[in-house]
Enzyme design. Sequence first.
Site, PDB file in Angstrom:
ATOM      1  N   LYS A 132      19.888  11.769-106.641  1.00  0.00           N
ATOM      2  CA  LYS A 132      18.819  10.976-106.054  1.00  0.00           C
ATOM      3  C   LYS A 132      17.513  11.184-106.822  1.00  0.00           C
ATOM      4  O   LYS A 132      17.424  12.183-107.522  1.00  0.00           O
ATOM      5  CB  LYS A 132      18.622  11.378-104.589  1.00  0.00           C
ATOM      6  CG  LYS A 132      18.043  12.802-104.474  1.00  0.00           C
ATOM      7  CD  LYS A 132      17.584  13.105-103.094  1.00  0.00           C
ATOM      8  CE  LYS A 132      16.723  14.323-103.011  1.00  0.00           C
ATOM      9  NZ  LYS A 132      17.164  15.534-103.616  1.00  0.00           N
ATOM     10  N   HIS A 162      24.336  16.076-101.791  1.00  0.00           N
ATOM     11  CA  HIS A 162      25.136  17.283-101.559  1.00  0.00           C
ATOM     12  C   HIS A 162      25.194  17.680-100.085  1.00  0.00           C
ATOM     13  O   HIS A 162      26.040  18.465 -99.694  1.00  0.00           O
ATOM     14  CB  HIS A 162      24.666  18.443-102.444  1.00  0.00           C
ATOM     15  CG  HIS A 162      23.389  19.102-102.001  1.00  0.00           C
ATOM     16  ND1 HIS A 162      22.157  18.555-102.207  1.00  0.00           N
ATOM     17  CD2 HIS A 162      23.167  20.272-101.359  1.00  0.00           C
ATOM     18  CE1 HIS A 162      21.226  19.363-101.721  1.00  0.00           C
ATOM     19  NE2 HIS A 162      21.812  20.420-101.196  1.00  0.00           N
ATOM     20  N   GLU A 200      12.153  24.687 -95.142  1.00  0.00           N
ATOM     21  CA  GLU A 200      12.547  25.619 -96.197  1.00  0.00           C
ATOM     22  C   GLU A 200      11.471  26.668 -96.440  1.00  0.00           C
ATOM     23  O   GLU A 200      10.278  26.372 -96.364  1.00  0.00           O
ATOM     24  CB  GLU A 200      12.767  24.862 -97.508  1.00  0.00           C
ATOM     25  CG  GLU A 200      13.825  23.795 -97.413  1.00  0.00           C
ATOM     26  CD  GLU A 200      14.035  23.115 -98.752  1.00  0.00           C
ATOM     27  OE1 GLU A 200      14.889  23.582 -99.495  1.00  0.00           O
ATOM     28  OE2 GLU A 200      13.321  22.151 -99.042  1.00  0.00           O
ATOM     29  N   ASP A 219      12.366  13.102-100.953  1.00  0.00           N
ATOM     30  CA  ASP A 219      13.216  14.211-101.407  1.00  0.00           C
ATOM     31  C   ASP A 219      14.233  14.615-100.343  1.00  0.00           C
ATOM     32  O   ASP A 219      15.389  14.891-100.661  1.00  0.00           O
ATOM     33  CB  ASP A 219      12.318  15.412-101.751  1.00  0.00           C
ATOM     34  CG  ASP A 219      13.112  16.592-102.289  1.00  0.00           C
ATOM     35  OD1 ASP A 219      13.940  16.374-103.196  1.00  0.00           O
ATOM     36  OD2 ASP A 219      12.916  17.724-101.814  1.00  0.00           O
ATOM     37  N   HIS A 224      18.840  13.128 -97.736  1.00  0.00           N
ATOM     38  CA  HIS A 224      19.767  14.015 -97.022  1.00  0.00           C
ATOM     39  C   HIS A 224      19.775  13.822 -95.503  1.00  0.00           C
ATOM     40  O   HIS A 224      20.814  13.728 -94.872  1.00  0.00           O
ATOM     41  CB  HIS A 224      19.407  15.471 -97.302  1.00  0.00           C
ATOM     42  CG  HIS A 224      19.401  15.825 -98.757  1.00  0.00           C
ATOM     43  ND1 HIS A 224      20.365  15.392 -99.622  1.00  0.00           N
ATOM     44  CD2 HIS A 224      18.549  16.583 -99.498  1.00  0.00           C
ATOM     45  CE1 HIS A 224      20.112  15.875-100.834  1.00  0.00           C
ATOM     46  NE2 HIS A 224      19.013  16.584-100.783  1.00  0.00           N
ATOM     47  N   LYS A 333       8.382  22.247 -96.917  1.00  0.00           N
ATOM     48  CA  LYS A 333       8.530  23.345 -97.880  1.00  0.00           C
ATOM     49  C   LYS A 333       7.488  24.419 -97.584  1.00  0.00           C
ATOM     50  O   LYS A 333       6.472  24.158 -96.941  1.00  0.00           O
ATOM     51  CB  LYS A 333       8.339  22.824 -99.302  1.00  0.00           C
ATOM     52  CG  LYS A 333       9.528  21.986 -99.773  1.00  0.00           C
ATOM     53  CD  LYS A 333       9.642  21.988-101.280  1.00  0.00           C
ATOM     54  CE  LYS A 333      10.847  21.198-101.744  1.00  0.00           C
ATOM     55  NZ  LYS A 333      12.117  21.876-101.530  1.00  0.00           N
TER      56      LYS A 333
END
Length: 520
Positions: A132, A162, A200, A219, A224, A333
């Site tokens: 991506k 993934h 994260e 992102d 995802h 993040k």
Amino acid sequence: MASETTLLILGASGDLTSRLLLPAIGQLMEREPGRRLTLRGAGSDDWSQKRWRDCVRSAFAASDAEEQASRVEDTTYTKADVTDRDALAALVEGVQGRLVIYFALPPAVTIAACEVLKGITLPTNTVLALEKPFGSDEHSARDLNALLRQLVPEERIFRVDHFLGRSTLLNVLGVRFANRLIEPVWSADHVQSVLVRYDEALALENRARYYDGAGAMIDMIQSHLLQVLAVLAMEQPHDLDEVDLRDAMAAALRATRIWDDNPVRSSRRGRYTAGRLAVKDDVHKVQEARDVPSYVEEEGVDPSRDTETLAEITCEVHTARWAGVPFTLRSGKAMKERTAEIVVTFKPVRHIPDGLTERPADGGVLRFVLGPDQIDLVLNVNGGDDPFALRRDVLSSNLGKGTLLAYTEVLSEILDGDVALSVRGMPPSSAGGSSSPSATRGPGATCPWTSTPPAPSAPPAGRPRSARSSARSGAHLPPPASRLPPPRDFLSSMRRDAVRLVSCWKGSLEGRMPRIRPDW
Ligand SMILES: O=P(O)(O)OC[C@H]1O[C@@H](O)[C@H](O)[C@@H](O)[C@@H]1O
């Protein structure tokens, strides 16, 4: 004897290759010694063969595959500009057996390399695997799909996400569909809300070149977490194959809208400032506290881009099953701690008998932890010191780390030619987009939307299949022509929504980016 596959990684000296692809290849080779794989790396860095082999060896060792190290001796690295025709032609020339080209490259370079590939004769059954983001808006996504279809047919294009290889996400399928306790209550009648959270402890980690142009929305969420939503919200597919599973997911995504049709009210974004991250992250092997600069001071970041490092959106899935249930997707993040989970909160029961005390306001909660894998069921129970007093208690099952790394699952499916866990592309469309039905090339090439694709190569005899495919038989049979993908796909509507969201943010929140501390 099993046929040989050559895996050519473009961008082999980059972070994605060493951090994710090589450990996955190591795990795959360790589990499947019968697999015949030739690994070739190409990158813009001037690496010696020794440096490349050391890189491969250390990544393999990280996945306990040291005994496979001898196979590393066969691998080669080429310094190459993959946007140069001659360089690219030399990389694919003379490949025997199947060729899998993995584009571990920034999106713009991937597109440039694909343009160059148009003028090169690819070996029969060449497979393309791309990371991506697939384009930067609906139009460019359509253009990219049209370009890819000029190279190989749709069933040999793998758009990697993934998260679709994550063991816990795959566990959702079993828990949802194989339990009488859960399956009948998986709807708006019983579910109050759904939260998919992927916070994260990692910060930018030197990825400004890619991340600063994407941000948390593109992102993580548009890619995802929407896939996670699709697995949670889809109707039951007849089979977990490339047609039924992806049809069911696409239908769920097509029905998904921003909550209240109001991107600003139904979303939040933020950006981390300087601070000390005091957390451990076992999943990413971050063991020590470290100081993190403010995002805008990270190397390579352009503050004028106003890129967010945290995004949260609330969506509604407009189906009879889900209307009225908020699905919140969030990822950030440099957060205080790593929290990766799916939380399904059930409505409280309509009535609790008199005589039970300490009545909780909330219903049960089913929680999937996305690595290390765990499932928690929070229930209202009574007993203990006061047998009539209710309290919350958790039944937990630790599922361990999952046998396969997510990338191992994904790579194994790519090498086996099974596209079920790959994001499906958009068909050529007359509406909004410059794509046109493509002339596919090479023997066996077919129009992906109107004919039966050639069967992918069979996996080597005696070799265990991937976690998902080994659970099923017939996974590699091509879909019958009567069960072709539908003429529309989710990417268009979801990307439109995602882009609308981002532009709405950028417009209406200009200059008002909330500053968040790492411990927010
Ligand atoms: O936790 P995982 O499996 O590494 O996935 C999260 C990562 O997924 C990647 O796709 C994102 O680009 C990263 O920014 C993110 O950190």
